[in-house]
Design a protein around this motif. Structure first.
Motif, PDB file in Angstrom:
ATOM      1  N   GLU A 179      58.200 -37.488   4.377  1.00 36.79           N
ATOM      2  CA  GLU A 179      58.641 -38.831   4.739  1.00 36.79           C
ATOM      3  C   GLU A 179      59.458 -38.777   6.014  1.00 36.79           C
ATOM      4  OE1 GLU A 179      60.272 -41.351   1.545  1.00 36.79           O
ATOM      5  OE2 GLU A 179      61.805 -41.904   2.996  1.00 36.79           O
ATOM      6  N   GLY A 180      59.113 -39.607   6.947  1.00 32.12           N
ATOM      7  CA  GLY A 180      59.822 -39.626   8.223  1.00 32.12           C
ATOM      8  C   GLY A 180      58.963 -40.300   9.266  1.00 32.12           C
ATOM      9  N   PRO A 181      59.279 -40.073  10.535  1.00 32.14           N
ATOM     10  CA  PRO A 181      58.517 -40.743  11.595  1.00 32.14           C
ATOM     11  C   PRO A 181      57.010 -40.493  11.498  1.00 32.14           C
ATOM     12  CG  PRO A 181      60.448 -39.675  12.502  1.00 32.14           C
ATOM     13  CD  PRO A 181      60.383 -39.275  11.059  1.00 32.14           C
ATOM     14  N   SER A 229      55.131 -39.863   8.699  1.00 37.40           N
ATOM     15  CA  SER A 229      54.529 -40.656   7.616  1.00 37.40           C
ATOM     16  C   SER A 229      54.468 -42.117   8.022  1.00 37.40           C
ATOM     17  CB  SER A 229      55.304 -40.494   6.302  1.00 37.40           C
ATOM     18  OG  SER A 229      56.568 -41.126   6.353  1.00 37.40           O
ATOM     19  N   TYR A 230      55.495 -42.572   8.742  1.00 35.27           N
ATOM     20  CA  TYR A 230      55.510 -43.969   9.188  1.00 35.27           C
ATOM     21  C   TYR A 230      54.381 -44.221  10.181  1.00 35.27           C
ATOM     22  CZ  TYR A 230      57.029 -48.397  11.075  1.00 35.27           C
ATOM     23  OH  TYR A 230      57.053 -49.700  11.485  1.00 35.27           O
ATOM     24  N   ARG A 231      54.252 -43.308  11.146  1.00 30.70           N
ATOM     25  CA  ARG A 231      53.237 -43.493  12.181  1.00 30.70           C
ATOM     26  C   ARG A 231      51.823 -43.473  11.585  1.00 30.70           C
ATOM     27  NH1 ARG A 231      54.279 -39.094  15.714  1.00 30.70           N
ATOM     28  NH2 ARG A 231      52.489 -37.963  14.912  1.00 30.70           N
ATOM     29  N   LEU A 232      51.603 -42.556  10.645  1.00 26.57           N
ATOM     30  CA  LEU A 232      50.274 -42.438  10.050  1.00 26.57           C
ATOM     31  C   LEU A 232      50.028 -43.475   8.958  1.00 26.57           C
ATOM     32  CD1 LEU A 232      50.085 -38.542   9.764  1.00 26.57           C
ATOM     33  CD2 LEU A 232      48.863 -39.973  11.399  1.00 26.57           C
ATOM     34  N   GLY A 233      51.098 -44.124   8.505  1.00 26.30           N
ATOM     35  CA  GLY A 233      50.936 -45.101   7.442  1.00 26.30           C
ATOM     36  C   GLY A 233      50.574 -44.478   6.107  1.00 26.30           C
ATOM     37  N   LEU A 234      51.035 -43.239   5.896  1.00 23.11           N
ATOM     38  CA  LEU A 234      50.778 -42.553   4.630  1.00 23.11           C
ATOM     39  C   LEU A 234      52.050 -42.556   3.790  1.00 23.11           C
ATOM     40  CD1 LEU A 234      48.807 -39.490   6.006  1.00 23.11           C
ATOM     41  CD2 LEU A 234      47.892 -41.205   4.438  1.00 23.11           C
ATOM     42  N   PRO A 235      51.905 -42.618   2.461  1.00 19.48           N
ATOM     43  CA  PRO A 235      53.109 -42.564   1.625  1.00 19.48           C
ATOM     44  C   PRO A 235      53.846 -41.228   1.814  1.00 19.48           C
ATOM     45  CG  PRO A 235      51.096 -42.502   0.283  1.00 19.48           C
ATOM     46  CD  PRO A 235      50.670 -42.789   1.683  1.00 19.48           C
ATOM     47  N   TYR A 266      44.873 -37.169  10.628  1.00 16.08           N
ATOM     48  CA  TYR A 266      44.645 -37.124   9.173  1.00 16.08           C
ATOM     49  C   TYR A 266      43.863 -35.888   8.751  1.00 16.08           C
ATOM     50  CZ  TYR A 266      46.093 -41.952   9.638  1.00 16.08           C
ATOM     51  OH  TYR A 266      46.801 -43.075   9.928  1.00 16.08           O
TER      52      TYR A 266
END
Lengths: 312, 425
Positions: free
Chosen positions: B195-197, B199-205, B273
């Protein structure tokens, strides 16, 4: 306008150059003018096929693509895959294999898992348009949002927009904020701490109250849809509290009116949650314009992308 | 037939210096002579090791041979070949087979399969809880009497602190090691990446670092409280390394391991991904990667373990969120660490031997190996001046899913010798 390098797929906003963004947005306006005519069709994609591949139910986005494709005279097939048939065992790669055999020229993909449109794009010569993948991206939404913003603000650079709601789970927030940032529009966010991840987007200013938002003086307020089914209790205490803290109500509309700010929403709207009935009637709401521009932008995108399909 | 390894240099865990010597391995697989200028008789096969190192065989604490139950992913035969290909001459098999090895009978069954199929020792570990479900204790005494090196639920952390406490109290009297793959499932949920930038950028949990850290802190507390011996599998965050260092200073009976992937790669590798970077725990940020290397060098991290988790290419070709966690590691760990750390000078062969040969054997309760007269031959011939293209053909595991596929790594393993068995390329 100078010739662009042909592009096969539209998967996200990050990879778009400013020239490509301009190209799509400028082409969307003439398509929109077409809607005023009695015959709304152009023969651009006659003989081509567009496949709507939706792994998540979405009436609005799939209809919008369907209308866009048919106004370009393409043939449209809707391929809706319910979660249950995925459970039956057909894997993503099997499905792509099947789609290949159908020889579509364009595939519009929505999937609950981030990255899937990229996998489809890699395995097919058809042009793939990402219509929303997981929390990752929704590029045509971002394009229609900026088209809508630029219609009301031709001098858009340096203007401000604030996005309100669930940033954490929103592909709309990611794509739209990225595009506005690329265009030189300042982006702020407002939402509960549990739904606005800290330190993710350094270009976005974080607000913790409507007072701060109004002090900042945004030119548009963009409300996100609250995904009620999964969030109550886990990310905020109750819908009522969310509405009280972050919802758009008459009092906040009055302050928007003072600022002259526009109201935007990607739809569908949860009345009584992120917005009240009265606020829906706000004279500077752009919500229906967004829907209309969505068709124009999607026409421009389909017109722009170049499939890599070679007849054998 | 006798074998003479001529003109090589012997690498050791306790010295940065190499010993230039010839090594004569007798026909029963014992090292008969270690000396300069050994001459061969006509009965002896001579292996020219000019410019090469002879390195003690490595030992991997965290391996899945997938047998029984998942033979489409890996078998004991392919797993043993992958190990020998990578200079690994012994390992601990995780109990996450189907059925899981949660009783003495099942442990014995897998031990029999190992002895039929593997030329190298593969120690079968047992489950902490029945079926690795975290609900009820597995049959410890039967498994311990079969000589399990550790009890672990592998990828499933025991979530209930009371059950974990009872497991550790019970294990203590058998003096059997408890190993935990630390993870707080209520925080990990359906997470797929750190979790971090990213996960945010990729839109993955995302999986937050606190998911591992809270579990590690809890497990350390329980081990200290019960005085059990605890081994932490696959530490991945700088906070985890800090907790381990503090607990060791407090006298908790604790060891831990790190994977080559978490030493060499950050979450930034997960562009596009690519599921060969989907690991459990996930690849973390660069400051965590840096902390892994520091911890490995200063000894806070005791061991390297590849977390060899083969899956078929088809299984890993799914979308990122759906694809299974884990990649294969046995073929590539030594090469990857040589390429990433030894060649550029971050540490020497002595440290790699300490952390991937001596310490893991000690943790598993087996004798360390060294290249000395009278010892069983257990080493590999390493050419530091060559390089190895990691191709499908090179990999002996059934699963070519590794971040190193397609890369060329410095160094080459020429052959691996275990007793009278020689795996040559």
């Amino acid at each position: 306008m100078s010739e662009l390098k042909p592009r096969k797929d539209l998967l996200d906003i990050e990879s778009l150059s400013l020239e490509e963004i301009e190209y799509v947005l400028e082409n969307a306006f003439p398509f929109k003018q077409l809607f005023q005519r009695s015959v709304k069709k152009v023969p651009t994609l006659r003989g081509k096929t567009v496949l709507n591949l939706f792994y998540e139910p979405s009436t609005r986005t799939s209809s919008s693509f369907e209308v866009a494709a048919s106004r370009l005279s393409a043939d449209v097939t809707n391929f809706t895959i319910s979660a249950s048939s995925v459970v039956k065992g057909e894997s993503l790669l099997d499905t792509i294999e099947t789609l290949q055999a159908m020889r579509s020229d364009y595939i519009v993909v929505r999937h609950q898992s981030a990255g899937v449109p990229g996998i489809v794009a890699k395995h097919t010569g058809a042009s793939v348009v990402n219509a929303g993948d997981g929390y990752h991206a929704h590029p045509t939404q971002a394009l229609l949002d900026s088209m809508t913003f630029r219609e009301v603000y031709p001098e858009y650079q340096g203007r401000k927009i604030v996005i309100v709601g669930d940033i954490l789970h929103s592909r709309v927030a990611r794509s739209t904020s990225t595009l506005f940032n690329k265009l030189g529009v300042e982006v702020g966010v407002l939402g509960p701490g549990s739904l606005v991840p800290a330190g993710r987007h350094d270009f976005m200013q974080r607000f913790s109250s409507w007072d701060d938002v109004f002090d900042w003086g945004p030119d548009a307020i963009y409300l996100l849809r609250v995904q009620m089914e999964r969030q109550e209790g886990q990310f905020f205490p109750s819908i009522a509290e969310y509405h009280r803290m972050y919802g758009m109500n008459s009092e906040r509309v009055a302050r928007m009116r003072q600022l002259g700010a526009y109201l935007m929403h990607p739809g569908p709207v949860n009345r009584g949650v992120e917005i009240t009935d009265e606020a829906m009637g706000y004279e500077k709401s752009l919500i229906s314009t967004q829907v209309e521009n969505g068709i124009a932008v999607r026409m421009a995108v389909l017109h722009w992308l170049k499939p890599e399909i070679h007849a054998d | 037939m006798k074998r003479l390894f001529k003109n090589g240099s012997i690498a050791k865990g306790d010295s940065k210096e190499f010993e230039k010597a010839d090594v004569l391995v007798g026909e029963w697989g014992t090292i008969e002579l270690v000396a300069p200028e050994v001459s061969a008789d006509t009965e002896t096969e001579v292996v020219d090791c000019e410019g090469c190192l002879l390195v003690p065989g490595m030992f991997d604490l965290n391996v899945r041979a997938r047998e029984p139950g998942f033979e489409h992913k890996e078998t004991l035969v392919s797993c043993a070949e992958a190990a020998l290909n990578g200079g690994v001459t012994g390992c601990v098999l995780m109990p996450d087979t189907a059925p899981p090895t949660d009783s003495g009978t099942l442990v014995k069954a897998v031990q029999d399969l190992v002895s039929e199929n593997s030329p190298i020792p593969m120690l079968v570990s047992g489950c902490l809880t029945k079926k690795r479900e975290g609900q009820a204790m597995a049959g410890f005494s039967g498994m311990v009497s079969r000589g399990v090196p550790m009890l672990t639920d592998s990828g499933n952390e025991v979530q209930c602190p009371d059950l974990l406490r009872r497991c550790m109290e019970y294990a203590r009297d058998f003096d059997v090691l408890v190993a935990c793959h630390c993870n707080t499932s209520a925080l990990t949920k359906a997470g797929a990446v750190n979790e971090g930038p990213v996960s945010y950028r990729l839109g993955l949990p995302g999986i937050p670092t606190i998911s591992q850290e809270i579990a590690i802190d809890r497990d350390i507390r329980v081990a200290g409280f019960t005085n059990a011996r605890l081994h932490l599998q696959q530490v991945s965050t700088r906070g985890a390394v800090r907790s381990v260092a503090a607990a060791k200073a407090d006298g908790v009976r604790l060891t831990c391991e790190v994977s080559p992937h978490h030493l060499l790669m950050s979450e930034e590798y997960i562009a596009d991904y690519d599921t060969k970077y989907k690991l459990d725990p996930p690849l973390r940020c660069q400051s965590d990667v840096d902390a892994m290397l520091r911890g490995l060098i200063d000894g806070t991290i005791d061991a390297i373990a590849s977390d060899h988790s083969p899956h078929t290419e088809f299984e890993k070709s799914s979308d990122f969120a759906t694809a299974p966690f884990g990649v294969s590691g046995l073929d590539t760990t030594v090469l990857a660490l040589y390429d990433g750390f030894i060649k550029p000078g971050y540490f020497g062969w002595d440290l790699l031997i300490q952390r991937y040969s001596i310490a893991p054997r000690k943790i598993a309760g087996v004798d360390p190996v060294s290249i000395k007269e009278g010892e069983k031959a257990d080493f590999f011939v390493f050419d530091p001046n060559a390089e190895t293209a990691i191709t499908r053909e090179y990999l002996k595991t059934k699963s070519p899913v590794t971040p190193f596929l397609g890369r060329t790594l410095a160094g080459a393993i020429r052959q691996t010798v275990v007793g009278d068995f020689c795996f040559a390329k």
